[in-house]
Design a protein around this motif. Structure first.
Motif, PDB file in Angstrom:
ATOM      1  N   UNK A 269       0.907  -1.298   0.053  1.00 56.03           N
ATOM      2  CA  UNK A 269       0.006   0.002  -0.021  1.00 56.03           C
ATOM      3  C   UNK A 269       0.855   1.176  -0.043  1.00 56.03           C
ATOM      4  N   UNK A 270       1.892   1.156   0.659  1.00 47.24           N
ATOM      5  CA  UNK A 270       2.844   2.459   0.645  1.00 47.24           C
ATOM      6  C   UNK A 270       4.229   1.974   0.939  1.00 47.24           C
ATOM      7  N   UNK A 271       4.874   1.725  -0.395  1.00 50.05           N
ATOM      8  CA  UNK A 271       6.308   1.103  -0.630  1.00 50.05           C
ATOM      9  C   UNK A 271       7.489   1.970   0.138  1.00 50.05           C
ATOM     10  N   UNK A 272       7.068   3.241   0.366  1.00 47.56           N
ATOM     11  CA  UNK A 272       8.196   4.141   1.254  1.00 47.56           C
ATOM     12  C   UNK A 272       7.859   4.336   2.687  1.00 47.56           C
ATOM     13  N   UNK A 273       7.319   3.497   3.142  1.00 48.92           N
ATOM     14  CA  UNK A 273       6.833   3.739   4.648  1.00 48.92           C
ATOM     15  C   UNK A 273       7.710   2.502   5.290  1.00 48.92           C
TER      16      UNK A 273
ATOM     17  N   UNK B  27      15.597  -7.216   4.458  1.00 49.56           N
ATOM     18  CA  UNK B  27      14.742  -6.122   4.922  1.00 49.56           C
ATOM     19  C   UNK B  27      15.135  -4.925   5.672  1.00 49.56           C
ATOM     20  N   UNK B  28      16.216  -5.381   6.697  1.00 50.66           N
ATOM     21  CA  UNK B  28      16.895  -4.113   7.267  1.00 50.66           C
ATOM     22  C   UNK B  28      17.671  -3.191   6.280  1.00 50.66           C
ATOM     23  N   UNK B  29      18.056  -3.648   5.234  1.00 53.75           N
ATOM     24  CA  UNK B  29      18.995  -3.019   4.158  1.00 53.75           C
ATOM     25  C   UNK B  29      17.924  -1.917   3.650  1.00 53.75           C
ATOM     26  N   UNK B  30      16.734  -2.902   3.225  1.00 53.67           N
ATOM     27  CA  UNK B  30      15.612  -1.758   2.706  1.00 53.67           C
ATOM     28  C   UNK B  30      15.088  -0.843   3.478  1.00 53.67           C
ATOM     29  N   UNK B  31      14.964  -0.984   4.777  1.00 51.95           N
ATOM     30  CA  UNK B  31      14.602   0.113   5.712  1.00 51.95           C
ATOM     31  C   UNK B  31      15.526   0.999   5.750  1.00 51.95           C
ATOM     32  N   UNK B  32      16.831   0.780   6.012  1.00 51.45           N
ATOM     33  CA  UNK B  32      17.849   1.960   5.964  1.00 51.45           C
ATOM     34  C   UNK B  32      17.725   2.520   4.761  1.00 51.45           C
ATOM     35  N   UNK B  33      17.588   2.184   3.585  1.00 53.79           N
ATOM     36  CA  UNK B  33      17.519   2.808   2.385  1.00 53.79           C
ATOM     37  C   UNK B  33      16.461   3.717   2.584  1.00 53.79           C
ATOM     38  N   UNK B  34      15.446   3.484   2.930  1.00 48.77           N
ATOM     39  CA  UNK B  34      14.211   4.428   2.931  1.00 48.77           C
ATOM     40  C   UNK B  34      14.551   5.552   4.046  1.00 48.77           C
ATOM     41  N   UNK B  35      14.869   5.113   5.264  1.00 45.68           N
ATOM     42  CA  UNK B  35      15.046   6.140   6.307  1.00 45.68           C
ATOM     43  C   UNK B  35      16.271   5.573   7.012  1.00 45.68           C
TER      44      UNK B  35
ATOM     45  N   UNK C 180      21.527 -10.787  14.192  1.00 47.67           N
ATOM     46  CA  UNK C 180      22.028 -10.189  13.136  1.00 47.67           C
ATOM     47  C   UNK C 180      23.571  -9.598  13.198  1.00 47.67           C
ATOM     48  N   UNK C 181      23.946  -9.332  14.469  1.00 44.66           N
ATOM     49  CA  UNK C 181      25.111  -8.282  14.980  1.00 44.66           C
ATOM     50  C   UNK C 181      26.461  -8.949  14.535  1.00 44.66           C
ATOM     51  N   UNK C 182      26.783 -10.220  14.364  1.00 44.09           N
ATOM     52  CA  UNK C 182      27.919 -10.915  14.170  1.00 44.09           C
ATOM     53  C   UNK C 182      28.141 -10.715  12.668  1.00 44.09           C
ATOM     54  N   UNK C 183      27.134 -10.607  11.723  1.00 50.19           N
ATOM     55  CA  UNK C 183      27.140 -10.739  10.447  1.00 50.19           C
ATOM     56  C   UNK C 183      28.040  -9.467   9.803  1.00 50.19           C
ATOM     57  N   UNK C 184      28.691  -9.791   8.761  1.00 47.10           N
ATOM     58  CA  UNK C 184      29.484  -8.795   7.941  1.00 47.10           C
ATOM     59  C   UNK C 184      28.607  -7.930   7.502  1.00 47.10           C
ATOM     60  N   UNK C 185      27.440  -8.505   6.880  1.00 46.89           N
ATOM     61  CA  UNK C 185      26.672  -7.393   6.097  1.00 46.89           C
ATOM     62  C   UNK C 185      25.861  -6.663   6.992  1.00 46.89           C
ATOM     63  N   UNK C 186      25.732  -7.110   8.219  1.00 44.67           N
ATOM     64  CA  UNK C 186      24.651  -6.235   9.180  1.00 44.67           C
ATOM     65  C   UNK C 186      25.909  -4.981   9.484  1.00 44.67           C
ATOM     66  N   UNK C 187      27.074  -5.371   9.659  1.00 55.96           N
ATOM     67  CA  UNK C 187      28.111  -4.263   9.973  1.00 55.96           C
ATOM     68  C   UNK C 187      28.165  -3.596   8.945  1.00 55.96           C
ATOM     69  N   UNK C 188      28.086  -3.825   7.931  1.00 52.00           N
ATOM     70  CA  UNK C 188      28.304  -2.820   6.566  1.00 52.00           C
ATOM     71  C   UNK C 188      27.057  -1.978   6.593  1.00 52.00           C
ATOM     72  N   UNK C 189      25.727  -2.632   6.553  1.00 54.14           N
ATOM     73  CA  UNK C 189      24.521  -1.804   6.755  1.00 54.14           C
ATOM     74  C   UNK C 189      24.621  -0.604   7.787  1.00 54.14           C
ATOM     75  N   UNK C 190      25.087  -1.119   8.742  1.00 54.98           N
ATOM     76  CA  UNK C 190      25.053  -0.181   9.936  1.00 54.98           C
ATOM     77  C   UNK C 190      26.325   0.804  10.102  1.00 54.98           C
ATOM     78  N   UNK C 191      27.214   0.780   9.013  1.00 56.76           N
ATOM     79  CA  UNK C 191      28.304   1.916   8.753  1.00 56.76           C
ATOM     80  C   UNK C 191      27.640   3.205   8.776  1.00 56.76           C
TER      81      UNK C 191
END
Length: 91
Positions: free
Chosen positions: A29-33, A56-64, A80-91
């Motif tokens: 209904x609202x893709x940017x929510x 989904x975390x990466x998508x959320x960060x890209x929106x806001x 997720x905390x030990x994941x390298x991808x998580x760490x990259x998203x959170x930079x």
């Protein structure tokens, strides 16, 4: 948005399929929510699906970008905390 809130209630009641359905409908209904994307990340993290949670975390960060502040101490995302991808998203 009501569908997002219903999804959160479903998570709390351990009704993961129903929660995911609510979040998908909210996104439709609202893709940017940002909230349903973030909540999908939490849902998938809690259920052990790390790759979907990170998506989904990466998508959320890209929106806001302020989602990073939510995610830092969110116990739902503990898996997720030990994941390298998580760490990259959170930079």
């Amino acid at each position: 948005m009501e569908l997002n809130n219903l999804g959160v209630i479903c998570i709390n009641r351990k009704k993961n399929k129903e929660a995911a359905d609510m979040f998908r409908k909210a996104i439709g209904l609202k893709a940017d929510y940002v909230d349903p994307y973030y909540n999908m990340a939490c849902l998938y993290s809690l259920s052990g699906n790390i790759s979907k949670s990170l998506y989904y975390l990466k998508m959320a960060v890209s929106i806001n970008n302020s989602v990073k502040n939510w995610a830092k101490n969110d116990k739902d995302l503990e898996g997720l905390r030990m994941s390298e991808i998580y760490k990259k998203i959170m930079e």
